[in-house]
Write an enzyme that holds these catalytic residues in place. Sequence first.
Site, PDB file in Angstrom:
ATOM      1  N   LYS A  22       0.835  -1.216   0.000  1.00 20.97           N
ATOM      2  CA  LYS A  22       0.000   0.000   0.000  1.00 20.97           C
ATOM      3  C   LYS A  22       0.863   1.256   0.000  1.00 20.97           C
ATOM      4  O   LYS A  22       0.663   2.161  -0.798  1.00 20.97           O
ATOM      5  CB  LYS A  22      -0.889  -0.012   1.244  1.00 20.97           C
ATOM      6  CG  LYS A  22      -1.567   1.297   1.519  1.00 20.97           C
ATOM      7  CD  LYS A  22      -1.928   1.430   2.987  1.00 20.97           C
ATOM      8  CE  LYS A  22      -2.172   2.859   3.369  1.00 20.97           C
ATOM      9  NZ  LYS A  22      -1.357   3.401   4.411  1.00 20.97           N
ATOM     10  N   ASN A  23       1.837   1.314   0.901  1.00 24.56           N
ATOM     11  CA  ASN A  23       2.569   2.574   1.044  1.00 24.56           C
ATOM     12  C   ASN A  23       3.537   2.841  -0.110  1.00 24.56           C
ATOM     13  O   ASN A  23       3.966   3.974  -0.300  1.00 24.56           O
ATOM     14  CB  ASN A  23       3.272   2.638   2.404  1.00 24.56           C
ATOM     15  CG  ASN A  23       2.264   2.896   3.521  1.00 24.56           C
ATOM     16  OD1 ASN A  23       1.137   3.319   3.252  1.00 24.56           O
ATOM     17  ND2 ASN A  23       2.654   2.617   4.757  1.00 24.56           N
ATOM     18  N   ARG A  93      -3.576  10.335   3.637  1.00 20.11           N
ATOM     19  CA  ARG A  93      -2.301  10.955   3.921  1.00 20.11           C
ATOM     20  C   ARG A  93      -1.453  11.164   2.671  1.00 20.11           C
ATOM     21  O   ARG A  93      -0.831  12.195   2.472  1.00 20.11           O
ATOM     22  CB  ARG A  93      -1.551  10.021   4.890  1.00 20.11           C
ATOM     23  CG  ARG A  93      -0.375  10.649   5.551  1.00 20.11           C
ATOM     24  CD  ARG A  93      -0.842  11.563   6.637  1.00 20.11           C
ATOM     25  NE  ARG A  93       0.127  12.566   6.943  1.00 20.11           N
ATOM     26  CZ  ARG A  93      -0.157  13.758   7.438  1.00 20.11           C
ATOM     27  NH1 ARG A  93      -1.397  14.091   7.677  1.00 20.11           N
ATOM     28  NH2 ARG A  93       0.767  14.615   7.711  1.00 20.11           N
ATOM     29  N   CYS A 117      -4.760   8.323   8.843  1.00 14.58           N
ATOM     30  CA  CYS A 117      -4.931   7.799  10.200  1.00 14.58           C
ATOM     31  C   CYS A 117      -4.618   8.869  11.236  1.00 14.58           C
ATOM     32  O   CYS A 117      -3.661   9.634  11.086  1.00 14.58           O
ATOM     33  CB  CYS A 117      -3.997   6.603  10.427  1.00 14.58           C
ATOM     34  SG  CYS A 117      -4.461   5.170   9.477  1.00 14.58           S
ATOM     35  N   ARG A 122       0.854  15.207  12.735  1.00 15.13           N
ATOM     36  CA  ARG A 122       1.607  14.683  11.587  1.00 15.13           C
ATOM     37  C   ARG A 122       2.114  15.862  10.744  1.00 15.13           C
ATOM     38  O   ARG A 122       1.599  16.133   9.652  1.00 15.13           O
ATOM     39  CB  ARG A 122       0.723  13.729  10.765  1.00 15.13           C
ATOM     40  CG  ARG A 122       0.296  12.510  11.567  1.00 15.13           C
ATOM     41  CD  ARG A 122      -0.452  11.490  10.751  1.00 15.13           C
ATOM     42  NE  ARG A 122       0.411  10.729   9.872  1.00 15.13           N
ATOM     43  CZ  ARG A 122       0.000   9.691   9.133  1.00 15.13           C
ATOM     44  NH1 ARG A 122      -1.263   9.307   9.197  1.00 15.13           N
ATOM     45  NH2 ARG A 122       0.833   9.041   8.350  1.00 15.13           N
ATOM     46  N   ILE A 124       4.313  18.370   8.273  1.00 11.27           N
ATOM     47  CA  ILE A 124       4.976  18.123   6.978  1.00 11.27           C
ATOM     48  C   ILE A 124       6.066  19.174   6.733  1.00 11.27           C
ATOM     49  O   ILE A 124       6.380  19.507   5.592  1.00 11.27           O
ATOM     50  CB  ILE A 124       3.965  18.053   5.808  1.00 11.27           C
ATOM     51  CG1 ILE A 124       3.128  19.324   5.718  1.00 11.27           C
ATOM     52  CG2 ILE A 124       3.077  16.837   5.904  1.00 11.27           C
ATOM     53  CD1 ILE A 124       2.422  19.457   4.373  1.00 11.27           C
ATOM     54  N   ASP A 306       4.154   0.362  12.107  1.00  9.78           N
ATOM     55  CA  ASP A 306       2.924  -0.139  11.479  1.00  9.78           C
ATOM     56  C   ASP A 306       2.616  -1.590  11.863  1.00  9.78           C
ATOM     57  O   ASP A 306       1.579  -2.127  11.458  1.00  9.78           O
ATOM     58  CB  ASP A 306       3.002   0.005   9.946  1.00  9.78           C
ATOM     59  CG  ASP A 306       2.989   1.467   9.514  1.00  9.78           C
ATOM     60  OD1 ASP A 306       2.708   2.332  10.364  1.00  9.78           O
ATOM     61  OD2 ASP A 306       3.271   1.747   8.337  1.00  9.78           O
ATOM     62  N   ARG A 398      -8.966   0.730   3.780  1.00  5.86           N
ATOM     63  CA  ARG A 398      -8.014   1.635   3.133  1.00  5.86           C
ATOM     64  C   ARG A 398      -6.717   0.915   2.781  1.00  5.86           C
ATOM     65  O   ARG A 398      -6.026   1.302   1.849  1.00  5.86           O
ATOM     66  CB  ARG A 398      -7.693   2.811   4.070  1.00  5.86           C
ATOM     67  CG  ARG A 398      -8.803   3.844   4.132  1.00  5.86           C
ATOM     68  CD  ARG A 398      -8.359   5.097   4.859  1.00  5.86           C
ATOM     69  NE  ARG A 398      -6.944   5.285   4.639  1.00  5.86           N
ATOM     70  CZ  ARG A 398      -6.056   5.528   5.603  1.00  5.86           C
ATOM     71  NH1 ARG A 398      -6.433   5.641   6.835  1.00  5.86           N
ATOM     72  NH2 ARG A 398      -4.787   5.677   5.311  1.00  5.86           N
TER      73      ARG A 398
HETATM   74  C1  EPZ Z   1       4.552   6.790   6.567  1.00  8.53           C
HETATM   75  O1  EPZ Z   1       3.901   7.937   7.105  1.00  8.53           O
HETATM   76  C2  EPZ Z   1       3.486   5.725   6.438  1.00  8.53           C
HETATM   77  N1  EPZ Z   1       2.433   6.242   5.572  1.00  8.53           N
HETATM   78  C3  EPZ Z   1       2.940   5.373   7.813  1.00  8.53           C
HETATM   79  O2  EPZ Z   1       2.081   4.262   7.638  1.00  8.53           O
HETATM   80  C4  EPZ Z   1       4.081   4.947   8.735  1.00  8.53           C
HETATM   81  O3  EPZ Z   1       3.581   4.766  10.048  1.00  8.53           O
HETATM   82  C5  EPZ Z   1       5.177   6.011   8.759  1.00  8.53           C
HETATM   83  O4  EPZ Z   1       5.598   6.318   7.403  1.00  8.53           O
HETATM   84  C6  EPZ Z   1       6.409   5.581   9.549  1.00  8.53           C
HETATM   85  O5  EPZ Z   1       6.916   4.385   9.023  1.00  8.53           O
HETATM   86  C7  EPZ Z   1       2.585   6.223   4.265  1.00  8.53           C
HETATM   87  O6  EPZ Z   1       3.589   5.773   3.717  1.00  8.53           O
HETATM   88  C8  EPZ Z   1       1.460   6.760   3.450  1.00  8.53           C
HETATM   89  P1  EPZ Z   1       7.016   9.873   8.490  1.00  8.53           P
HETATM   90  P2  EPZ Z   1       4.628   9.340   7.050  1.00  8.53           P
HETATM   91  O7  EPZ Z   1       7.087  11.121   7.717  1.00  8.53           O
HETATM   92  O8  EPZ Z   1       5.424   9.429   5.811  1.00  8.53           O
HETATM   93  C9  EPZ Z   1       7.670  13.176  11.940  1.00  8.53           C
HETATM   94  C10 EPZ Z   1       0.147   2.972   7.859  1.00  8.53           C
HETATM   95  O9  EPZ Z   1      -0.446   2.451   8.830  1.00  8.53           O
HETATM   96  N2  EPZ Z   1       7.678  14.162  10.838  1.00  8.53           N
HETATM   97  O10 EPZ Z   1       8.071   8.844   8.294  1.00  8.53           O
HETATM   98  O11 EPZ Z   1       3.590  10.381   7.279  1.00  8.53           O
HETATM   99  C11 EPZ Z   1       6.300  12.541  12.124  1.00  8.53           C
HETATM  100  O12 EPZ Z   1       5.467  13.341  12.941  1.00  8.53           O
HETATM  101  C12 EPZ Z   1       0.678   4.387   7.930  1.00  8.53           C
HETATM  102  O13 EPZ Z   1       0.303   2.393   6.770  1.00  8.53           O
HETATM  103  C13 EPZ Z   1       7.955  15.482  11.098  1.00  8.53           C
HETATM  104  O14 EPZ Z   1       8.170  15.893  12.253  1.00  8.53           O
HETATM  105  O15 EPZ Z   1       5.593   9.211   8.308  1.00  8.53           O
HETATM  106  C14 EPZ Z   1       6.679  11.216  12.748  1.00  8.53           C
HETATM  107  O16 EPZ Z   1       6.863  11.387  14.128  1.00  8.53           O
HETATM  108  C15 EPZ Z   1       0.317   5.070   9.198  1.00  8.53           C
HETATM  109  N3  EPZ Z   1       7.991  16.363  10.053  1.00  8.53           N
HETATM  110  C16 EPZ Z   1       8.012  10.875  12.101  1.00  8.53           C
HETATM  111  O17 EPZ Z   1       8.519  12.112  11.586  1.00  8.53           O
HETATM  112  C17 EPZ Z   1       7.765  15.976   8.772  1.00  8.53           C
HETATM  113  O18 EPZ Z   1       7.822  16.830   7.857  1.00  8.53           O
HETATM  114  C18 EPZ Z   1       7.968   9.869  10.957  1.00  8.53           C
HETATM  115  O19 EPZ Z   1       6.960  10.258  10.030  1.00  8.53           O
HETATM  116  C19 EPZ Z   1       7.484  14.630   8.508  1.00  8.53           C
HETATM  117  C20 EPZ Z   1       7.439  13.735   9.563  1.00  8.53           C
END
Ligand code: EPZ
Length: 419
Positions: A22-23, A93, A117, A122, A124, A306, A398
Amino acid sequence: MEKLLIKGPTHLKGEVTISGAKNATVAILPATLLINGTCVLENVPNISDVKVSCKILSELGAKITWLDNNTLSIDTTNITTSNAPLDLTSKFRASYYLIGSMLGRKRAIQVGMPGGCNLGPRPIDQHIKGFELLGAKVDVSQGKITAKADNLVGTSIYMDIVSVGATINVMLASVLAEGTTTIDNAAKEPHIVDVANFLNTMGADIRGAGTDMIKINGVKELKGNATYSIVPDQIEAGTFMLAAVASQGDILIKNCITKHLESLTAKIQEMGAEVHDYGDSIRVTCNRKPSRANIKTLPYPGFPTDLQPQMGVALSIANGTSTINESIWESRFQYTAELNKMGAKISVQGKSAFFEGVDKLYGAPVYSSDLRAGAALIIAGIIAEGETEIYNLDHIDRGYEKIEEKFKNLGANIQRVSN
Ligand code: EPZ
């Protein structure tokens, strides 16, 4: 409203075939916007996030055809607008990947604030930092993100946080930029490698994906005219591995890359499971109650957040007291309240949860708070005595293809009913 009805307990036994990731898919679909032509995607999971992504691409001008249940043909020759439908982009997302792709393709994009979710805040900011360093102007206001650039010029970008989304998004924006971009402190998840492999197959020049330094040499155009098969979903594979452990079952999990599952494999062996690794399939057998374990979620190759809720189910009935420390998301323990309704003894303090293993779980009505919580509740229903009703199935749909069919084939007494 639909619900899942599960009657347990069942020791799961049999074979399951894993779908495409999915991701990876939710990033590769927007990535097709960088192509001036057509591509074919195979091993696409037929899940609701993919359907919404396809709808958004269509509204932007792409021509999308399902060639069969898991194969898509996508023609992105004519992209007619830079305004993505706000209602659809706010649904999940990964709509934030439209920003990187459309900056690359059209140097402009407007999307709704990404949904998805509810796992706590979260942000960016790292995505935006990357786009701005490449030369874009980004405005976030009134529930919308607008990004524009006259030109994108390759540069060095250091990620302050290891972020899957920011790494992929900046990679997308850099593919058609002028010159070379480097991303340092990049995330290394298998789906990042998959997105890079897809883009390279279509004509991009990306090196180092899967390490913490990715180098993207900008190219003039992606021509496409190629077929790409999406990597198997390591989280779905891990979900079934944990279902085998929690249900004291025996499952052969086919179409997975076992290398992607090393942190989980090591942990479930520590908990008493037997694991046979065949490279592209893995068999997990557990003949006894799992032993206690301590878990800390980390970016890849650490233990994936995850799979944390699914592991929580196994620990809820393990021998002894276990701890999970969640280091990625602030609110990923919402499922523990539902497990406690089923007889588990879990207490949460901030980013840690303590699992006092109980003899068994008992069926109850429960609510899935997010995608992986939903998967965890299905496993809980399967191992619990009596009847479990699971609500809020939208979350589960989803990200998991034919989930009840797959569990049914393993012997679970599970059915979807309309209320
Ligand atoms: C991806 O989310 C996945 N989603 C998530 O899977 C997964 O939990 C996550 O990566 C971690 O492995 C998708 O790929 C669509 P991150 P993402 O940016 O990219 C912080 C599932 O169940 N952060 O790696 O949004 C953030 O708050 C979903 O399939 C910032 O501070 O995660 C978090 O604490 C849920 N600033 C950490 O980094 C930013 O600009 C990691 O988030 C970006 C992130």
